[in-house]
Write a protein that holds these residues in place. Structure first.
Motif, PDB file in Angstrom:
ATOM      1  N   UNK A  52       0.851  -1.187   0.000  1.00  0.00           N
ATOM      2  CA  UNK A  52       0.000   0.000   0.000  1.00  0.00           C
ATOM      3  C   UNK A  52       0.885   1.235   0.000  1.00  0.00           C
ATOM      4  N   UNK A  53       0.491   2.232  -0.763  1.00  0.00           N
ATOM      5  CA  UNK A  53       1.332   3.406  -0.923  1.00  0.00           C
ATOM      6  C   UNK A  53       1.149   4.454   0.164  1.00  0.00           C
TER       7      UNK A  53
ATOM      8  N   UNK B  88       8.131  15.111   0.144  1.00  0.00           N
ATOM      9  CA  UNK B  88       7.212  14.492  -0.801  1.00  0.00           C
ATOM     10  C   UNK B  88       6.857  15.550  -1.842  1.00  0.00           C
ATOM     11  N   UNK B  89       7.170  15.257  -3.099  1.00  0.00           N
ATOM     12  CA  UNK B  89       6.961  16.205  -4.194  1.00  0.00           C
ATOM     13  C   UNK B  89       5.566  16.080  -4.807  1.00  0.00           C
ATOM     14  N   UNK B  90       5.029  14.878  -4.788  1.00  0.00           N
ATOM     15  CA  UNK B  90       3.689  14.610  -5.308  1.00  0.00           C
ATOM     16  C   UNK B  90       3.023  13.630  -4.361  1.00  0.00           C
ATOM     17  N   UNK B  91       1.958  14.032  -3.696  1.00  0.00           N
ATOM     18  CA  UNK B  91       1.284  13.105  -2.790  1.00  0.00           C
ATOM     19  C   UNK B  91       0.658  11.954  -3.574  1.00  0.00           C
ATOM     20  N   UNK B  92       0.221  10.959  -2.871  1.00  0.00           N
ATOM     21  CA  UNK B  92      -0.377   9.773  -3.485  1.00  0.00           C
ATOM     22  C   UNK B  92      -1.515  10.197  -4.409  1.00  0.00           C
ATOM     23  N   UNK B  93      -1.449   9.714  -5.634  1.00  0.00           N
ATOM     24  CA  UNK B  93      -2.518   9.996  -6.593  1.00  0.00           C
ATOM     25  C   UNK B  93      -2.796   8.762  -7.430  1.00  0.00           C
ATOM     26  N   UNK B  94      -4.045   8.589  -7.840  1.00  0.00           N
ATOM     27  CA  UNK B  94      -4.399   7.413  -8.632  1.00  0.00           C
ATOM     28  C   UNK B  94      -3.989   7.578 -10.096  1.00  0.00           C
ATOM     29  N   UNK B  95      -3.726   6.442 -10.737  1.00  0.00           N
ATOM     30  CA  UNK B  95      -3.517   6.397 -12.182  1.00  0.00           C
ATOM     31  C   UNK B  95      -4.790   5.793 -12.760  1.00  0.00           C
ATOM     32  N   UNK B  96      -5.452   6.527 -13.626  1.00  0.00           N
ATOM     33  CA  UNK B  96      -6.734   6.092 -14.213  1.00  0.00           C
ATOM     34  C   UNK B  96      -7.708   5.674 -13.124  1.00  0.00           C
TER      35      UNK B  96
ATOM     36  N   UNK C  35      -7.219   4.776 -10.192  1.00  0.00           N
ATOM     37  CA  UNK C  35      -6.736   3.646  -9.410  1.00  0.00           C
ATOM     38  C   UNK C  35      -6.678   2.337 -10.170  1.00  0.00           C
ATOM     39  N   UNK C  36      -7.217   2.326 -11.386  1.00  0.00           N
ATOM     40  CA  UNK C  36      -7.217   1.105 -12.196  1.00  0.00           C
ATOM     41  C   UNK C  36      -5.793   0.589 -12.445  1.00  0.00           C
ATOM     42  N   UNK C  37      -4.851   1.524 -12.579  1.00  0.00           N
ATOM     43  CA  UNK C  37      -3.453   1.166 -12.840  1.00  0.00           C
ATOM     44  C   UNK C  37      -2.566   1.409 -11.620  1.00  0.00           C
ATOM     45  N   UNK C  38      -3.163   1.485 -10.451  1.00  0.00           N
ATOM     46  CA  UNK C  38      -2.407   1.677  -9.229  1.00  0.00           C
ATOM     47  C   UNK C  38      -2.325   3.140  -8.820  1.00  0.00           C
ATOM     48  N   UNK C  39      -1.348   3.417  -7.960  1.00  0.00           N
ATOM     49  CA  UNK C  39      -1.179   4.742  -7.368  1.00  0.00           C
ATOM     50  C   UNK C  39       0.296   5.107  -7.384  1.00  0.00           C
ATOM     51  N   UNK C  40       0.588   6.405  -7.506  1.00  0.00           N
ATOM     52  CA  UNK C  40       1.969   6.872  -7.522  1.00  0.00           C
ATOM     53  C   UNK C  40       2.152   8.028  -6.547  1.00  0.00           C
TER      54      UNK C  40
ATOM     55  N   UNK D 169      17.615  13.675  -6.126  1.00  0.00           N
ATOM     56  CA  UNK D 169      16.907  13.042  -7.232  1.00  0.00           C
ATOM     57  C   UNK D 169      15.410  13.017  -6.969  1.00  0.00           C
ATOM     58  N   UNK D 170      14.621  13.111  -8.021  1.00  0.00           N
ATOM     59  CA  UNK D 170      13.190  12.866  -7.936  1.00  0.00           C
ATOM     60  C   UNK D 170      12.993  11.382  -8.204  1.00  0.00           C
ATOM     61  N   UNK D 171      12.369  10.687  -7.257  1.00  0.00           N
ATOM     62  CA  UNK D 171      12.143   9.245  -7.364  1.00  0.00           C
ATOM     63  C   UNK D 171      10.666   8.986  -7.132  1.00  0.00           C
ATOM     64  N   UNK D 172      10.120   8.036  -7.881  1.00  0.00           N
ATOM     65  CA  UNK D 172       8.713   7.700  -7.755  1.00  0.00           C
ATOM     66  C   UNK D 172       8.482   6.448  -6.947  1.00  0.00           C
ATOM     67  N   UNK D 173       7.293   6.370  -6.390  1.00  0.00           N
ATOM     68  CA  UNK D 173       6.818   5.173  -5.710  1.00  0.00           C
ATOM     69  C   UNK D 173       5.524   4.746  -6.401  1.00  0.00           C
ATOM     70  N   UNK D 174       5.300   3.449  -6.511  1.00  0.00           N
ATOM     71  CA  UNK D 174       4.089   2.911  -7.116  1.00  0.00           C
ATOM     72  C   UNK D 174       3.604   1.743  -6.279  1.00  0.00           C
ATOM     73  N   UNK D 175       2.316   1.591  -6.217  1.00  0.00           N
ATOM     74  CA  UNK D 175       1.685   0.410  -5.605  1.00  0.00           C
ATOM     75  C   UNK D 175       0.316   0.224  -6.201  1.00  0.00           C
ATOM     76  N   UNK D 176      -0.126  -0.998  -6.247  1.00  0.00           N
ATOM     77  CA  UNK D 176      -1.463  -1.310  -6.766  1.00  0.00           C
ATOM     78  C   UNK D 176      -2.548  -0.778  -5.828  1.00  0.00           C
ATOM     79  N   UNK D 177      -2.258  -0.779  -4.532  1.00  0.00           N
ATOM     80  CA  UNK D 177      -3.227  -0.329  -3.537  1.00  0.00           C
ATOM     81  C   UNK D 177      -2.852   1.049  -3.004  1.00  0.00           C
ATOM     82  N   UNK D 178      -3.878   1.857  -2.739  1.00  0.00           N
ATOM     83  CA  UNK D 178      -3.661   3.184  -2.180  1.00  0.00           C
ATOM     84  C   UNK D 178      -3.155   3.071  -0.757  1.00  0.00           C
TER      85      UNK D 178
END
Length: 127
Positions: A79-80, A94-102, A104-109, A118-127
């Motif tokens: 979970x993200x 945190x540069x971008x708070x948790x947000x859904x992709x489509x 939430x269909x494609x997870x959350x970043x 560096x700017x680094x991303x996090x991804x998870x299927x669940x919010x």
């Protein structure tokens, strides 16, 4: 269409290897093994599946940390939101708070700034 996933390896540039290893180890509970290849200092993220795509922290004169380059998205938890809340409370920017992709269909970043800038991303299927 490709028959396999295209990503096999990613590198995150660092200026201070000890600081970067400590940052990722502390905030994401991951382990690295360190090695030197020619004049390149590396810390490779350890995974149970030795064949899986992975990342390395890399210190080399031709690699400079940057907030404005390519972004790697790491899947470091089921979970993200709890992960992002934990690193935020620990002082990680945190540069971008948790947000859904489509929706939430494609997870959350989410995006964060690491110890090297560096700017680094996090991804998870669940919010």
């Amino acid at each position: 269409m490709l028959e396999q996933a295209p990503l096999v390896w990613g590198e995150i540039a660092v200026a201070d290897m000890d600081r970067a290893v400590a940052f990722y180890s502390k905030h994401f509970d991951v382990c690295f093994h360190r090695e030197t290849m020619n004049d390149m200092e590396m810390a490779v993220l350890e995974t149970a599946d030795k064949e899986a795509a992975s990342i390395g922290l890399v210190k080399h004169e031709m690699m400079q940390p940057s907030a404005h380059g390519s972004v790697l998205y790491l899947h470091l938890g089921p979970q993200l939101t709890p992960l992002v809340e934990r690193i935020s409370q620990a002082g990680v920017k945190v540069l971008l708070p948790v947000m859904p992709i489509k929706d939430g269909e494609c997870g959350f970043i989410a995006l964060f700034e690491d110890s090297e800038g560096n700017t680094v991303g996090l991804w998870s299927k669940e919010k």
